[in-house]
Scaffold this motif. Structure first.
Motif, PDB file in Angstrom:
ATOM      1  N   LEU A   1       0.838  -1.199   0.000  1.00 26.80           N
ATOM      2  CA  LEU A   1       0.000   0.000   0.000  1.00 26.80           C
ATOM      3  C   LEU A   1       0.875   1.252   0.000  1.00 26.80           C
ATOM      4  N   LEU A   2       1.938   1.221   0.821  1.00 25.92           N
ATOM      5  CA  LEU A   2       2.856   2.357   0.851  1.00 25.92           C
ATOM      6  C   LEU A   2       3.582   2.528  -0.475  1.00 25.92           C
ATOM      7  N   GLU A   3       3.924   1.400  -1.113  1.00 24.87           N
ATOM      8  CA  GLU A   3       4.566   1.472  -2.429  1.00 24.87           C
ATOM      9  C   GLU A   3       3.651   2.174  -3.436  1.00 24.87           C
ATOM     10  N   PHE A   4       2.371   1.833  -3.387  1.00 30.85           N
ATOM     11  CA  PHE A   4       1.398   2.441  -4.300  1.00 30.85           C
ATOM     12  C   PHE A   4       1.298   3.944  -4.033  1.00 30.85           C
ATOM     13  N   LEU A   5       1.153   4.306  -2.759  1.00 26.55           N
ATOM     14  CA  LEU A   5       1.016   5.724  -2.409  1.00 26.55           C
ATOM     15  C   LEU A   5       2.270   6.506  -2.792  1.00 26.55           C
ATOM     16  N   GLN A   6       3.424   5.857  -2.665  1.00 27.05           N
ATOM     17  CA  GLN A   6       4.679   6.506  -3.038  1.00 27.05           C
ATOM     18  C   GLN A   6       4.717   6.772  -4.539  1.00 27.05           C
TER      19      GLN A   6
ATOM     20  N   ALA B   1       4.294  13.213   0.887  1.00 28.27           N
ATOM     21  CA  ALA B   1       5.695  13.557   0.705  1.00 28.27           C
ATOM     22  C   ALA B   1       6.548  12.294   0.765  1.00 28.27           C
ATOM     23  N   GLU B   2       7.557  12.221  -0.079  1.00 27.59           N
ATOM     24  CA  GLU B   2       8.452  11.056  -0.148  1.00 27.59           C
ATOM     25  C   GLU B   2       9.058  10.761   1.227  1.00 27.59           C
ATOM     26  N   GLU B   3       9.437  11.791   1.928  1.00 22.57           N
ATOM     27  CA  GLU B   3      10.056  11.629   3.256  1.00 22.57           C
ATOM     28  C   GLU B   3       9.099  10.953   4.228  1.00 22.57           C
ATOM     29  N   ASP B   4       7.824  11.328   4.183  1.00 21.13           N
ATOM     30  CA  ASP B   4       6.839  10.739   5.092  1.00 21.13           C
ATOM     31  C   ASP B   4       6.634   9.257   4.798  1.00 21.13           C
ATOM     32  N   ILE B   5       6.612   8.894   3.520  1.00 19.39           N
ATOM     33  CA  ILE B   5       6.444   7.488   3.147  1.00 19.39           C
ATOM     34  C   ILE B   5       7.639   6.665   3.619  1.00 19.39           C
ATOM     35  N   LEU B   6       8.852   7.164   3.418  1.00 20.50           N
ATOM     36  CA  LEU B   6      10.055   6.440   3.838  1.00 20.50           C
ATOM     37  C   LEU B   6      10.088   6.266   5.351  1.00 20.50           C
ATOM     38  N   LYS B   7       9.690   7.282   6.086  1.00 13.36           N
ATOM     39  CA  LYS B   7       9.636   7.171   7.545  1.00 13.36           C
ATOM     40  C   LYS B   7       8.609   6.134   7.973  1.00 13.36           C
TER      41      LYS B   7
END
Length: 438
Positions: A23-28, A34-40
């Motif tokens: 799911l995070l991969e899709f949202l990314q 923001a890219e930073e929020d997804i990575l965190k």
């Protein structure tokens, strides 16, 4: 606005943390956050798994440095040591399972198997339980193939019902993550059978099991060839629909979308509209609101606006959206949804209006006059509407189609019978759950 309708914050708590990664991969990929929020968020998820190397790689990307925190390095040492310990504990049963001739000695009778393993291979309950721990550890390391195999074998040997149920959940997650949709559907059905038949210490635990099952099933139903039919068959069952309405109304988005793109479930659709009507003031979602506009409020201008919002919602939903690299969705649903949604709008419009201006219809359809005329002719023929086109005035004349008093009485009687059956079923279920577990 796209993030406003993102259901990930509601769905993620009902999933195994490994299932949240796609799911995070899709949202990314969609750039909703923001890219930073997804990575965190990814690092936070990984902190409670054994995928330490992956966490280190993300940490390097996030902070643009090859340095990683000392706790990550220490954690990696712990994981390697723990893996070695579990390998040693499970070695006897793993060696047995890797021997095809030995495996042929297994029977359907678990007690026979336990006796045989103990007598011939000195493998007891302790080693079998070690297999579970080893499989679980493999899953946490991201080795889903190995985990699925060993969890399957554990369930075949174990007499511990609770641990076997846990293993089945793990097996389902592993098959989903490997995108083995046919096998995943089989495991899903096994879990459903257990959840529906098992005696739970509390009815709330059974409801929670159904909620977990429905959330996990989204991966399967929007990727399996027959998934859009299966989701209606599961979610629309009284016990599951009740769980949705009381504990997870956001799942109505997916049931509504499935109904819109599935023409084979029209008989059940009428009852689902009643659910939409009940929930329209307590839960808001563009897809359910679209259905309310068309079938409850008959507000076609607002329905047209909702269709545009629905298009954006679908594109940015991990289960409904178009395929992007790293996501699970393989069958784009947007075009089919919009086509059927437009059909729903004008099917209803034609049924409640006696005279329809072709020019107005063309404008709403975003077609020229001739295209609109051909479209409505096909609609009348397909839906067998009692209508005529007056080419001179540019209008469509619809014949009234009111049920006579006898047909209305039959419909009301059927509805009353259905509600009575549902009430009796719920009362019996409540009485059974109130009895002490044996």
């Amino acid at each position: 606005m796209a993030a406003k309708y993102d259901l990930t914050p509601r769905i993620a708590p009902q999933l195994d943390r490994h299932l949240v990664f796609p799911l995070l991969e899709f949202l990314q990929e969609r750039g909703l956050y923001a890219e930073e929020d997804i990575l965190k968020a990814k690092i936070e998820l990984l902190n409670n798994t054994n995928m330490v190397d992956y966490a280190m790689d993300i940490h390097k990307s996030l902070y643009h440095s090859d340095d990683v925190p000392s706790e990550m390095v220490e954690r990696r040492v712990e994981v390697v040591a723990r893996l070695k310990s579990l390998e040693e504990a499970a070695a006897p049963i793993v060696t047995f399972l890797q021997n095809p001739n030995a495996v042929q000695e297994l029977r359907a009778d678990k007690q026979h198997n336990l006796q045989m393993l103990n007598d011939h291979y000195q493998i007891g309950t302790e080693q079998i339980e070690a297999l579970y721990q080893y499989a679980k550890f493999q899953f946490e390391c991201g080795n889903y193939s190995g985990a699925a195999y060993y969890l399957y074998q554990y369930r075949a040997l174990s007499t511990n019902s609770e641990r076997s149920l846990s293993a089945l959940w793990g097996k389902l997650a592993a098959e989903i993550l490997m995108q083995n949709w046919d096998i995943a559907l089989e495991e899903l059905n096994r879990l459903k059978e257990i959840i529906d038949s098992k005696s739970f210490s509390s009815p709330l635990n059974q409801v929670q099991g159904r909620i977990w099952l429905m959330h996990w099933s989204l991966f399967i139903f929007f990727n399996h060839d027959n998934g859009r039919t299966h989701i209606i068959d599961l979610f629309n069952q009284d016990k599951y629909l009740n769980a949705i309405q009381t504990n997870a109304p956001h799942l109505l988005r997916y049931l509504a979308a499935a109904f819109i793109v599935n023409k084979r479930r029209r008989p059940q659709f009428k009852d689902f509209i009643k659910v939409i009507q009940q929930e329209q003031y307590s839960y808001e979602d563009p897809i359910t609101e679209f259905l309310a506009c068309v079938y409850v409020n008959y507000d076609f201008d607002e329905a047209q606006k909702k269709m545009k919002v629905c298009e954006e919602v679908i594109l940015n939903d991990p289960f409904l959206g178009k395929r992007v690299e790293g996501s699970f969705t393989t069958v784009p649903l947007r075009d089919e949804f919009l086509e059927n949604a437009r059909l729903f709008m004008f099917e209803t419009y034609c049924r409640i209006h006696q005279r329809i201006d072709m020019g107005v219809l063309a404008e709403k359809l975003n077609l020229n006059y001739d295209e609109a005329e051909r479209w409505i002719v096909d609609l009348i023929r397909t839906l067998k509407l009692d209508a005529k086109i007056d080419s001179q005035t540019g209008t469509i004349l619809m014949e009234p189609n009111h049920l006579n008093v006898y047909e209305q009485l039959i419909d009301h009687t059927k509805a009353l019978s259905g509600r009575t059956h549902k009430l009796v079923t719920q009362l019996l279920e409540h009485a059974q759950q109130s009895q002490p577990a044996r």
